[in-house]
Design a protein around this motif. Sequence first.
Motif, PDB file in Angstrom:
ATOM      1  N   TRP A  56       0.841  -1.198   0.000  1.00 59.73           N
ATOM      2  CA  TRP A  56       0.000   0.000   0.000  1.00 59.73           C
ATOM      3  C   TRP A  56       0.878   1.251   0.000  1.00 59.73           C
ATOM      4  N   CYS A  57       1.885   1.283   0.877  1.00 63.16           N
ATOM      5  CA  CYS A  57       2.779   2.446   0.924  1.00 63.16           C
ATOM      6  C   CYS A  57       3.512   2.631  -0.391  1.00 63.16           C
ATOM      7  N   SER A  58       3.880   1.524  -1.027  1.00 60.56           N
ATOM      8  CA  SER A  58       4.627   1.583  -2.284  1.00 60.56           C
ATOM      9  C   SER A  58       3.813   2.128  -3.441  1.00 60.56           C
ATOM     10  N   THR A  59       2.520   2.108  -3.307  1.00 64.27           N
ATOM     11  CA  THR A  59       1.664   2.554  -4.402  1.00 64.27           C
ATOM     12  C   THR A  59       1.040   3.928  -4.150  1.00 64.27           C
ATOM     13  N   GLN A  60       1.448   4.571  -3.076  1.00 55.13           N
ATOM     14  CA  GLN A  60       0.921   5.904  -2.776  1.00 55.13           C
ATOM     15  C   GLN A  60       1.678   6.970  -3.569  1.00 55.13           C
ATOM     16  N   ARG A  61       1.049   8.118  -3.725  1.00 54.61           N
ATOM     17  CA  ARG A  61       1.684   9.220  -4.459  1.00 54.61           C
ATOM     18  C   ARG A  61       2.763   9.908  -3.632  1.00 54.61           C
ATOM     19  N   ALA A  62       2.692   9.800  -2.325  1.00 47.76           N
ATOM     20  CA  ALA A  62       3.663  10.474  -1.456  1.00 47.76           C
ATOM     21  C   ALA A  62       5.033   9.798  -1.558  1.00 47.76           C
ATOM     22  N   ASP A  63       6.024  10.563  -1.971  1.00 39.74           N
ATOM     23  CA  ASP A  63       7.376  10.024  -2.146  1.00 39.74           C
ATOM     24  C   ASP A  63       7.925   9.403  -0.870  1.00 39.74           C
ATOM     25  N   ARG A  66       6.611   5.782  -0.399  1.00 34.33           N
ATOM     26  CA  ARG A  66       7.221   4.850  -1.363  1.00 34.33           C
ATOM     27  C   ARG A  66       8.694   4.610  -1.029  1.00 34.33           C
TER      28      ARG A  66
END
Length: 130
Positions: A56-63, A66
């Motif tokens: 989930w974190c890897s697919t977020q827009r927030a750098d 990711r």
Amino acid sequence: MSVWRRKATELFNIRFGPTQHETIYDVFRTLLGLVKEAHNRGDEDQLKKIYEYAEWCSTQRADDLRNAAGVSFYEHLVDDEVTYQAILRWIKPTIFSIIKDLLKWRIKDETVYRDLVDKFNVINGTSIQY
């Protein structure tokens, strides 16, 4: 409260504050320890939660989300034999494609890296390039 903090609290009972977790990087350092323990216990439910949270974190827009998933969690999976082998089963192909350069950098041995990619491709029916 940010969504990543709320999820970490709900899923893993992680607490935040100056003497506890302050950043997403702190959360992933804790999750790295928890994933090793869960693999050793064979705790499929806990493993599912951890890997899904990282995904989930890897697919977020927030750098920062990711990046933290990559450098504080995924790249360290190759440091331990149990989690190294778990990559083949628990990491989805879309995520593996994203993190493969981190894994290559961490492994450092081209032959070992290529072997991981080859095994991943066979087990997952993919054709991810080196």
